[in-house]
Write a protein that holds these residues in place. Structure first.
Motif, PDB file in Angstrom:
ATOM      1  N   ARG A  39       0.836  -1.209   0.000  1.00 46.65           N
ATOM      2  CA  ARG A  39       0.000   0.000   0.000  1.00 46.65           C
ATOM      3  C   ARG A  39       0.874   1.264   0.000  1.00 46.65           C
ATOM      4  NH1 ARG A  39      -5.171   1.006   0.538  1.00 46.65           N
ATOM      5  NH2 ARG A  39      -5.849   2.863   1.612  1.00 46.65           N
ATOM      6  N   ALA A  40       1.909   1.223   0.844  1.00 45.64           N
ATOM      7  CA  ALA A  40       2.814   2.388   0.917  1.00 45.64           C
ATOM      8  C   ALA A  40       3.491   2.610  -0.441  1.00 45.64           C
ATOM      9  CB  ALA A  40       3.859   2.160   2.008  1.00 45.64           C
ATOM     10  N   LEU A  41       3.928   1.509  -1.060  1.00 45.73           N
ATOM     11  CA  LEU A  41       4.586   1.629  -2.369  1.00 45.73           C
ATOM     12  C   LEU A  41       3.599   2.124  -3.429  1.00 45.73           C
ATOM     13  CD1 LEU A  41       6.742  -1.632  -2.233  1.00 45.73           C
ATOM     14  CD2 LEU A  41       7.622   0.715  -2.304  1.00 45.73           C
ATOM     15  N   GLY A  42       2.340   1.709  -3.311  1.00 42.82           N
ATOM     16  CA  GLY A  42       1.311   2.174  -4.244  1.00 42.82           C
ATOM     17  C   GLY A  42       1.122   3.690  -4.162  1.00 42.82           C
ATOM     18  N   TRP A  43       1.031   4.195  -2.931  1.00 43.44           N
ATOM     19  CA  TRP A  43       0.874   5.654  -2.757  1.00 43.44           C
ATOM     20  C   TRP A  43       2.127   6.407  -3.212  1.00 43.44           C
ATOM     21  CZ3 TRP A  43      -3.517   7.905  -2.678  1.00 43.44           C
ATOM     22  CH2 TRP A  43      -4.627   7.290  -2.086  1.00 43.44           C
ATOM     23  N   PHE A  44       3.306   5.825  -2.925  1.00 44.61           N
ATOM     24  CA  PHE A  44       4.555   6.437  -3.377  1.00 44.61           C
ATOM     25  C   PHE A  44       4.574   6.529  -4.905  1.00 44.61           C
ATOM     26  CE2 PHE A  44       8.868   5.647  -5.025  1.00 44.61           C
ATOM     27  CZ  PHE A  44       9.502   6.794  -4.566  1.00 44.61           C
ATOM     28  N   SER A  45       4.127   5.447  -5.536  1.00 49.47           N
ATOM     29  CA  SER A  45       4.096   5.388  -6.993  1.00 49.47           C
ATOM     30  C   SER A  45       3.174   6.479  -7.555  1.00 49.47           C
ATOM     31  CB  SER A  45       3.597   4.003  -7.419  1.00 49.47           C
ATOM     32  OG  SER A  45       3.984   3.696  -8.720  1.00 49.47           O
ATOM     33  N   LEU A  46       2.019   6.619  -6.926  1.00 50.67           N
ATOM     34  CA  LEU A  46       1.069   7.654  -7.370  1.00 50.67           C
ATOM     35  C   LEU A  46       1.688   9.048  -7.229  1.00 50.67           C
ATOM     36  CD1 LEU A  46      -2.485   6.715  -6.016  1.00 50.67           C
ATOM     37  CD2 LEU A  46      -1.709   6.803  -8.376  1.00 50.67           C
ATOM     38  N   GLY A  47       2.301   9.297  -6.077  1.00 52.88           N
ATOM     39  CA  GLY A  47       2.893  10.620  -5.821  1.00 52.88           C
ATOM     40  C   GLY A  47       3.988  10.940  -6.828  1.00 52.88           C
ATOM     41  N   LEU A  48       4.894   9.978  -7.028  1.00 56.48           N
ATOM     42  CA  LEU A  48       6.001  10.182  -7.962  1.00 56.48           C
ATOM     43  C   LEU A  48       5.465  10.380  -9.380  1.00 56.48           C
ATOM     44  CD1 LEU A  48       9.067  10.196  -8.441  1.00 56.48           C
ATOM     45  CD2 LEU A  48       8.972   7.705  -8.687  1.00 56.48           C
ATOM     46  N   GLY A  49       4.450   9.589  -9.722  1.00 52.66           N
ATOM     47  CA  GLY A  49       3.856   9.686 -11.056  1.00 52.66           C
ATOM     48  C   GLY A  49       3.261  11.055 -11.312  1.00 52.66           C
ATOM     49  N   VAL A  50       2.568  11.593 -10.303  1.00 51.28           N
ATOM     50  CA  VAL A  50       1.949  12.916 -10.463  1.00 51.28           C
ATOM     51  C   VAL A  50       3.036  13.980 -10.666  1.00 51.28           C
ATOM     52  CG1 VAL A  50       0.637  14.705  -9.239  1.00 51.28           C
ATOM     53  CG2 VAL A  50      -0.182  12.345  -9.254  1.00 51.28           C
ATOM     54  N   VAL A  51       4.120  13.894  -9.877  1.00 50.67           N
ATOM     55  CA  VAL A  51       5.233  14.858 -10.027  1.00 50.67           C
ATOM     56  C   VAL A  51       5.825  14.759 -11.431  1.00 50.67           C
ATOM     57  CG1 VAL A  51       7.577  15.419  -9.238  1.00 50.67           C
ATOM     58  CG2 VAL A  51       5.781  14.937  -7.570  1.00 50.67           C
ATOM     59  N   GLU A  52       6.072  13.526 -11.885  1.00 47.02           N
ATOM     60  CA  GLU A  52       6.685  13.329 -13.204  1.00 47.02           C
ATOM     61  C   GLU A  52       5.769  13.825 -14.325  1.00 47.02           C
ATOM     62  OE1 GLU A  52       9.721   9.565 -12.556  1.00 47.02           O
ATOM     63  OE2 GLU A  52       7.669   9.144 -13.151  1.00 47.02           O
ATOM     64  N   LEU A  53       4.472  13.626 -14.118  1.00 46.16           N
ATOM     65  CA  LEU A  53       3.523  14.019 -15.157  1.00 46.16           C
ATOM     66  C   LEU A  53       3.336  15.540 -15.210  1.00 46.16           C
ATOM     67  CD1 LEU A  53       1.540  12.736 -17.237  1.00 46.16           C
ATOM     68  CD2 LEU A  53      -0.228  12.865 -15.493  1.00 46.16           C
ATOM     69  N   LEU A  54       3.288  16.167 -14.030  1.00 49.85           N
ATOM     70  CA  LEU A  54       2.968  17.602 -13.989  1.00 49.85           C
ATOM     71  C   LEU A  54       4.207  18.516 -13.981  1.00 49.85           C
ATOM     72  CD1 LEU A  54      -0.018  17.555 -11.460  1.00 49.85           C
ATOM     73  CD2 LEU A  54      -0.087  17.478 -13.967  1.00 49.85           C
ATOM     74  N   ALA A  55       5.331  17.993 -13.508  1.00 46.06           N
ATOM     75  CA  ALA A  55       6.530  18.872 -13.437  1.00 46.06           C
ATOM     76  C   ALA A  55       7.744  18.162 -14.035  1.00 46.06           C
ATOM     77  CB  ALA A  55       6.779  19.256 -11.977  1.00 46.06           C
ATOM     78  N   PRO A  56       7.676  17.737 -15.287  1.00 45.56           N
ATOM     79  CA  PRO A  56       8.797  16.985 -15.858  1.00 45.56           C
ATOM     80  C   PRO A  56      10.069  17.827 -15.988  1.00 45.56           C
ATOM     81  CG  PRO A  56       7.185  17.505 -17.561  1.00 45.56           C
ATOM     82  CD  PRO A  56       6.575  17.914 -16.257  1.00 45.56           C
ATOM     83  N   ARG A  57       9.882  19.155 -16.210  1.00 48.43           N
ATOM     84  CA  ARG A  57      11.069  20.002 -16.383  1.00 48.43           C
ATOM     85  C   ARG A  57      11.906  20.061 -15.093  1.00 48.43           C
ATOM     86  NH1 ARG A  57      12.892  23.513 -20.146  1.00 48.43           N
ATOM     87  NH2 ARG A  57      11.079  23.119 -21.425  1.00 48.43           N
ATOM     88  N   ARG A  58      11.199  20.140 -13.948  1.00 52.74           N
ATOM     89  CA  ARG A  58      11.915  20.153 -12.660  1.00 52.74           C
ATOM     90  C   ARG A  58      12.747  18.886 -12.508  1.00 52.74           C
ATOM     91  NH1 ARG A  58       9.777  23.545  -8.618  1.00 52.74           N
ATOM     92  NH2 ARG A  58      11.341  22.677  -7.221  1.00 52.74           N
ATOM     93  N   VAL A  59      12.167  17.783 -12.952  1.00 52.05           N
ATOM     94  CA  VAL A  59      12.868  16.490 -12.821  1.00 52.05           C
ATOM     95  C   VAL A  59      14.095  16.472 -13.728  1.00 52.05           C
ATOM     96  CG1 VAL A  59      12.665  13.979 -13.142  1.00 52.05           C
ATOM     97  CG2 VAL A  59      10.718  15.271 -12.223  1.00 52.05           C
TER      98      VAL A  59
END
Lengths: 330, 181
Positions: free
Chosen positions: B32-52
């Motif tokens: 469950r923790a890894l699932g939420w981590f995955s969602l959080g990281l995915g949202v960052v990558e999707l919405l702020a790719p330039r920062r990454v």
């Protein structure tokens, strides 16, 4: 008392909770002697059915001994009586109860405002189920409050063990009703998908109601062997084609009566691509049910036949062959 | 002890006094923790790719980062679903893709290669957790060829199927005669 309490998806705990109390004159309290886990408890466990809330006590297949009765039970129950508690709570007085449609009692769903919005019209209150059906505490506990107890009980005699009676709470009446709704006549072939507890009861009910042939469909050998013992012809869908075998068994015409005892969590197989797609969609919440059996039943059912659905569905199903359904007389 | 769920109980219904052991296993909680981590990281990558990409010195790879974001979100949803095992294996595969993408940026002329090394270290750690969780949440089903207990004698009709059908037929005829007479 101790009770099995739902706290979220796949999170059921054995909690200490307060004892139930008489809240209404028509209530009774029983000391639970046996309770079962139903296949539909698994849907709740997986959180596929909406309306569960943390703190809900599970269980709707329960029996026990009456330890307290309200003033309004009117002599129909007394302390010490042994009863099986049907999972549908009924008033026995409304229009639907008088018609014998107890599962859609108009009185007992205490959260009917929710159910009216979701289902159009509320159905009966149920023990240990969702708040769409009243959110009543269930019987996987040491004690259970039985609302409308004067109507909601089956008195049973002493001397018969619990395990020979407990199925009166759900699986037997559910399987029986599924078969009765098929209006079985002596020439009928009745095909039953799913040989779990409700399926086994539906098979035996169809037999007793005089079906010419009962066909049981599943993939688990132990269940199929039990279906065969009851006189059913079996189809293992992992090793043979359901469509072809049903054609063979009915001279190419299809079964007149089809019963879905599987419901929303149909088995997934790569050889049945619709089941894979359903599972993917259910996983990402684009579809609430996996209705492969419904699709197959509509497809194989003889035109003018009857489809009966005791299997649990929770919400929305995609890609049902409504053209076939309508043209066959649905 | 205070239990939030007691607030929403209907009046008179049992309330929780003390919570007991759960069916939820530690590996389910890790999933469950890894699932939420995955969602959080995915949202960052999707919405702020330039920062990454700026952090990693990999400017120009924004589309790839967005695609990885979508992959993370799908794997996250799967890991939080009943099919958590499939989600976790998807994450293990995704960790491999992440590592390959990071390695491609680990060039001598990248001024942020220290960040890439750090990211690789993190991906390695997370991959180990993903692999462990995927192994521990494998569905426990008996092998296909396992010996199963069959029930050829359990008809449910003590006097046999035919006797039960005959008796039921008599009863139905009797009941029908009662209704029509």
């Amino acid at each position: 008392m101790k009770a099995l309490v739902w706290h979220g998806k796949e999170d059921i705990r054995c909690d200490t909770v307060t004892d139930p109390e008489i809240q209404d004159p028509r209530d009774a309290i029983i000391k639970v002697t046996s309770c079962a886990i139903c296949g539909s408890d698994l849907h709740l466990f997986h959180n596929y059915i909406p309306g569960m809330m943390p703190g809900d006590i599970m269980g709707h297949e329960t029996m026990g001994e009456v330890v307290e009765v309200g003033a309004g039970v009117d002599g129909k129950l007394k302390k010490g009586d042994r009863i099986v508690v049907p999972f549908t709570i009924i008033c026995g007085e409304c229009e639907q109860c008088k018609r014998g449609n107890f599962s859609v009692c108009e009185t007992t769903n205490r959260k009917r405002h929710l159910a009216d919005k979701v289902f159009g019209h509320a159905t009966a209150g149920l023990f240990g189920y969702t708040h769409l059906t009243g959110g009543y505490p269930g019987g996987q506990a040491e004690y259970l409050r039985v609302p409308f107890a004067d109507a909601t009980h089956i008195k049973v005699p002493a001397g018969i063990p619990d395990e020979q009676l407990l199925f009166l709470s759900d699986i037997f009446p559910t399987g029986w009703q599924a078969a009765v709704q098929c209006d079985i006549v002596p020439t009928d072939t009745v095909a039953i998908w799913g040989c779990g507890p409700v399926g086994q009861m539906a098979i035996r009910s169809a037999m007793l109601l005089g079906a010419n042939q009962v066909v049981a469909i599943d993939c688990l050998p132990e269940r199929l062997s039990m279906a065969e013992a009851a006189g059913a012809t079996t189809i293992n869908f992992e090793t043979e084609s359901v469509l072809e075998r049903l054609k063979e068994l009915t001279d190419g015409k299809g079964p007149e009566k089809c019963i879905d005892c599987v419901g929303m969590e149909a088995h997934v197989m790569a050889s049945l691509p619709d089941t894979v797609l359903d599972r993917a969609k259910q996983m990402v919440m684009l579809e609430s049910d996996r209705p492969h059996v419904l699709r197959e039943m509509i497809y194989v059912c003889r035109p003018g036949g009857i489809i009966s659905v005791p299997g649990v569905y929770s919400g929305f199903s995609d890609m049902l062959p409504m053209g076939a359904f309508m043209n066959k007389g649905g | 002890m205070f239990h939030f769920s007691n607030i929403v109980r209907s009046k008179g219904d049992p309330t929780i006094v003390e919570s007991g052991p759960s069916l939820k296993r530690p590996q389910d909680q890790l999933a469950r923790a890894l699932g939420w981590f995955s969602l959080g990281l995915g949202v960052v990558e999707l919405l702020a790719p330039r920062r990454v990409t700026e952090t990693l010195g990999m400017e120009g790879s924004e589309t790839l980062v967005r695609a990885f974001g979508v992959r993370e979100i799908v794997a996250g949803i799967m890991s939080l679903s009943v099919e958590k095992n499939a989600g976790l294996w998807a994450r293990v595969g995704g960790d491999g893709l992440d590592a390959a993408a990071l390695l491609s940026g680990l060039t001598s002329d990248n001024p942020k290669k220290g960040n890439i090394a750090l990211a690789l270290l993190m991906v390695g750690g997370i991959a180990m957790l993903d692999y462990r969780a995927a192994q521990d949440t494998k569905p426990r089903r008996p092998p296909r060829d396992a010996k199963r207990k069959l029930y050829p004698g359990r008809s449910g009709f003590p006097k046999g199927v035919k006797a039960a059908k005959d008796r039921a037929k008599d009863m139905i005829q009797h009941a029908t005669a009662g209704v029509t007479s």
